[in-house]
Structure formats: C-alpha cells, structure tokens
Write an enzyme that holds these catalytic residues in place. Structure first.
Site, PDB file in Angstrom:
ATOM      1  N   SER A   8       0.827  -1.204   0.000  1.00  0.00           N
ATOM      2  CA  SER A   8       0.000   0.000   0.000  1.00  0.00           C
ATOM      3  C   SER A   8       0.868   1.263   0.000  1.00  0.00           C
ATOM      4  O   SER A   8       1.661   1.470  -0.905  1.00  0.00           O
ATOM      5  CB  SER A   8      -0.971  -0.037   1.181  1.00  0.00           C
ATOM      6  OG  SER A   8      -2.042   0.848   0.980  1.00  0.00           O
TER       7      SER A   8
ATOM      8  N   ASP B 138      -5.631  -3.791  -2.298  1.00  0.00           N
ATOM      9  CA  ASP B 138      -4.611  -3.424  -1.316  1.00  0.00           C
ATOM     10  C   ASP B 138      -3.960  -4.640  -0.660  1.00  0.00           C
ATOM     11  O   ASP B 138      -4.635  -5.510  -0.120  1.00  0.00           O
ATOM     12  CB  ASP B 138      -5.276  -2.558  -0.239  1.00  0.00           C
ATOM     13  CG  ASP B 138      -4.284  -1.788   0.596  1.00  0.00           C
ATOM     14  OD1 ASP B 138      -3.305  -2.393   1.062  1.00  0.00           O
ATOM     15  OD2 ASP B 138      -4.488  -0.577   0.797  1.00  0.00           O
TER      16      ASP B 138
END
Length: 266
Positions: free
Chosen positions: A43, A155
């Site tokens: 991320s 993610d």
C-alpha cells in the site's frame, strides 16, 4: 571459501497517510550508511518504496510529500467497484517514476497486493511500477480493484500489511520492518476514507503482530495522532519516522554486527 554478501531488506507497511513516516526512516538509514539491498512494500509502503527504488532522492520525496494533497491523486467518480477509479494515482506514479518497469529499477523492489478471486497474496516484481503500486494501494471500497486477467487485485494490507515474509522471499537475509499502524481507534473517523482504513486496521492488527515477530528489527513510529486520511500531516509523519529510526539505530547496528554482513559459503 567464497563469501556471499548478506542482503538487507526493508519491509514497508501500509498505513495511508501514516506511511509518510517511511520517508523519515529511509532518510535516517541513508544518512547513517545502513545499506538497503531491496524493498518490499504494501500500500503506502509500496508507493514510497517504488519511488525510492526508482532513484528519487530522499529530499525530493520529502518535498513532494509536503505538497501532496488528496485532490492530486483521488479521482472521486463513484464507479461500480470503488469510490475512486485510481487513474490519477497511477498517472502520478507514472510521472514520478518516468514509467519505469520494476525489473529496471536501480534497487530491487516488489509490491504486495491481494487477489480477491483466489484469496491469496500476489507479489508484483515486474512490469510497470505504477501499475503495481496502483494495485497494492487499491484500498477496498475506496479504489477500484486492478483487474489482471482472471485476477482482481486490491490493497496488499488485506493479506500482508507489513511484508516481512515477502522481503525474505525476495532474498533478504536481514529484514528491517517499518510498521506505521494499526492503532486503537482513539480518534473519531472524519471521512469515509477513515472509516474504511480504520476498519482494515482493526482486522489486520493480530495478523500483523505475528508477521512482525519474524522481522530482525521493527521500527514503529508513534503516529497515533495521525489518521489514515491526514495527508496534510506529512511533515509530522516524516518527523516521527526519523525519530523512531534514530531510536532504533543502536538495535539495527547491533543486529548487523551480530549477523555479520558477510557469511562464508562453499
């Protein structure tokens, strides 16, 4: 007997705005001549890691972070699978990295994403860096997933918020993990972005605790006062990263000395 140089890897975790602390950590490690051979990022850790591995200088990263506003990379379109398309984020990373492919980076890098269709971790270490970062940072419900053939990528924090295992898989003998979350929800969410990211923080807390035990060193900046959506607090996050990295320097040096930077192999 030949000597094989031991590799030092960084595992940069996810944490949205808190991830700016990674810049502070990198700043101190670089200043103190701590060699970094590879970076695995999840991320926001993938965002910072990709830019650094692409050759962008720390002072430039710091300057960019202080001017970064949500409007520069959030394209609110309310599409079918997310609140934002993610195109602006991809374009921004493409611009900053000059469209570099991961395998062409000066320093070894990989981004961690999660495949919703197969329910597993995906390690992206080739192809356009911007696309890999876009997938790794595709916060479920906020950004649309990245579709790759039969895979639907979101993610990486869903499966590995702090990618210690991935850093090992890339060849790191010594792993320095940088954990920029999660924290108990001491502040009220102020935006739908906060609601989603703080919910993910809570789900990831126990899983991350187990992963961090496998790192050789853990740097955990104190970021309780910075919510995931507080991108205007980049300077504070960077400062927290610097402070914690300085605190952990003796541990890092002791670890490197104990492990040795060289090992004999036949």
């Amino acid at each position: 007997m030949l000597k094989k140089k031991k590799k030092i890897g960084l595992a940069l975790g996810g944490g949205s705005a808190r991830g700016f602390a990674h810049i502070g950590v990198l700043k101190i490690l670089e200043r103190e001549n701590i060699p970094i051979d590879l970076i695995a990022g999840t991320s926001m850790g993938a965002v910072v890691g990709a830019l650094y591995c692409a050759g962008i200088k720390i002072n430039m990263l710091e300057g960019l972070s202080r001017q970064l506003r949500r409007s520069l990379w959030m394209d609110w379109t309310f599409p079918r699978m997310g609140l934002a398309s993610g195109d602006k984020l991809k374009q921004l990373i493409t611009l900053l990295t000059k469209g570099i492919a991961i395998e062409k980076m000066p320093k070894k890098f990989a981004a961690v994403a999660a495949d919703l269709c197969k329910g597993r971790k995906v390690v992206l270490q080739e192809g356009p860096a911007a696309r890999a970062v876009r997938a790794s940072a595709a916060i479920p419900g906020v950004f649309c997933p990245v579709e790759d053939g039969k895979s639907v990528l979101v993610d990486g924090a869903v499966v590995e918020r702090v990618p210690v295992a991935t850093a090992r898989e890339l060849g790191a003998d010594i792993v320095i993990a940088v954990d920029v979350g999660a924290y108990p929800a001491t502040q009220r969410p102020q935006h739908i972005f906060d609601v989603i990211t703080q919910s993910l923080d809570i789900m990831q807390r126990d899983l991350s605790r187990h992963a961090l035990k496998t790192a050789d060193v853990v740097i955990a900046p104190q970021l309780q006062e910075i919510l995931p959506g507080h991108y205007y607090k980049a300077a504070e996050a960077i400062s927290a990263g610097e402070k914690e990295a300085l605190t952990m320097l003796p541990v890092i040096r002791e670890t490197l000395e104990k492990e040795g930077l060289d090992e004999e192999v036949s």
